[in-house]
Design a protein around this motif. Sequence first.
Motif, PDB file in Angstrom:
ATOM      1  N   PRO A  23     -15.685 -17.306   8.199  1.00 22.11           N
ATOM      2  CA  PRO A  23     -15.180 -16.974   9.550  1.00 22.11           C
ATOM      3  C   PRO A  23     -13.955 -17.775   9.981  1.00 22.11           C
ATOM      4  O   PRO A  23     -13.249 -17.326  10.892  1.00 22.11           O
ATOM      5  CB  PRO A  23     -16.388 -17.289  10.448  1.00 22.11           C
ATOM      6  N   ILE A  24     -13.673 -18.935   9.370  1.00 28.32           N
ATOM      7  CA  ILE A  24     -12.478 -19.676   9.788  1.00 28.32           C
ATOM      8  C   ILE A  24     -11.215 -18.891   9.477  1.00 28.32           C
ATOM      9  O   ILE A  24     -10.163 -19.121  10.095  1.00 28.32           O
ATOM     10  CB  ILE A  24     -12.408 -21.078   9.151  1.00 28.32           C
TER      11      ILE A  24
ATOM     12  N   ASN B 212     -22.505 -20.872  10.942  1.00 30.79           N
ATOM     13  CA  ASN B 212     -22.863 -20.057   9.763  1.00 30.79           C
ATOM     14  C   ASN B 212     -23.128 -18.607  10.170  1.00 30.79           C
ATOM     15  O   ASN B 212     -24.196 -18.038   9.915  1.00 30.79           O
ATOM     16  CB  ASN B 212     -24.085 -20.647   9.061  1.00 30.79           C
ATOM     17  N   ILE B 213     -22.141 -18.012  10.813  1.00 29.49           N
ATOM     18  CA  ILE B 213     -22.273 -16.666  11.375  1.00 29.49           C
ATOM     19  C   ILE B 213     -22.595 -15.659  10.278  1.00 29.49           C
ATOM     20  O   ILE B 213     -21.862 -15.524   9.293  1.00 29.49           O
ATOM     21  CB  ILE B 213     -20.969 -16.263  12.094  1.00 29.49           C
ATOM     22  N   SER B 214     -23.701 -14.961  10.421  1.00 21.92           N
ATOM     23  CA  SER B 214     -24.154 -13.939   9.461  1.00 21.92           C
ATOM     24  C   SER B 214     -24.231 -14.482   8.031  1.00 21.92           C
ATOM     25  O   SER B 214     -24.064 -13.718   7.073  1.00 21.92           O
ATOM     26  CB  SER B 214     -23.221 -12.714   9.512  1.00 21.92           C
ATOM     27  N   GLY B 215     -24.450 -15.775   7.903  1.00 19.86           N
ATOM     28  CA  GLY B 215     -24.551 -16.378   6.579  1.00 19.86           C
ATOM     29  C   GLY B 215     -23.230 -16.442   5.828  1.00 19.86           C
ATOM     30  O   GLY B 215     -23.209 -16.610   4.598  1.00 19.86           O
TER      31      GLY B 215
END
Length: 261
Positions: free
Chosen positions: A174-175, A166-169
């Motif tokens: 991101p995928i 959950n990078i940076s929400g």
Amino acid sequence: MHRTNDDEPLAGRWIAMATLLVAGFMNLIDVTIVNVAIPSLQRAFDATDSQIEWVVAIYILTFALLLLPMGRLGDVIGRRRMFIAGVCVFTFGSALCGIAPSIYGLVAARVVQGIGGAMMTPQTLAIVPALFAPKERGLAFALFGLSAGLASVTGPVLGGFLIESNISGLEWRPIFLVNVPVGILAVLAAFKFVPTLPGNKGLEIDGVGIALAAITTLLVMFPLIEGRQIGWPVWIFVMMAAALPMLWVFILWQRHRAAAG
């Protein structure tokens, strides 16, 4: 960069090969990585099963419909040029996927991704003979097979890791966004290391054949995607049955084109 002798090694050929492999890997991984994100997408957009199925299927459908004509277009305008354009379109489509505000925006962005994938994929194998002398081509082609196998395994794992992190929400985004820096690097490397391959503007593109192939594919894919959601009415089965005579028309047309030279 041009090859001057068919037996002479081309400087930077393995970097160019790595660029082709990265682009192909990026395209193949995108087919499987989305499957992991389906629950997240459904929650984020409150999407129906049919809408989620289109997120997955529209990419494959667009890619399949355009693969052959884009390969031919690469022969006409030049394979390096087509490859670079395809990576640019795929990267742009990935960015659109990553910022999609709705499920419909995501489906549209997946179409852009599919177009880019169809543009670059046929060129990767076609560029290999310009990079390598005959004795090295076997290894080069084997690497494509290895890359395809790794992509099928890596997609779900990478997708799960990115979503779980959950990078940076950003949750599932991101995928898709991970393709953007990779695509930019691939374009820069292609400009520097992939040799210029002039096209043959005298070649023709078979518009009728493309249309017949597209209709045949749609007659099969649309019922498979939408049939369950709408209760499998009779006309859905009629569509699938109509694909067989349409396929025969396509074969007859191709035979006619072959006979005409």
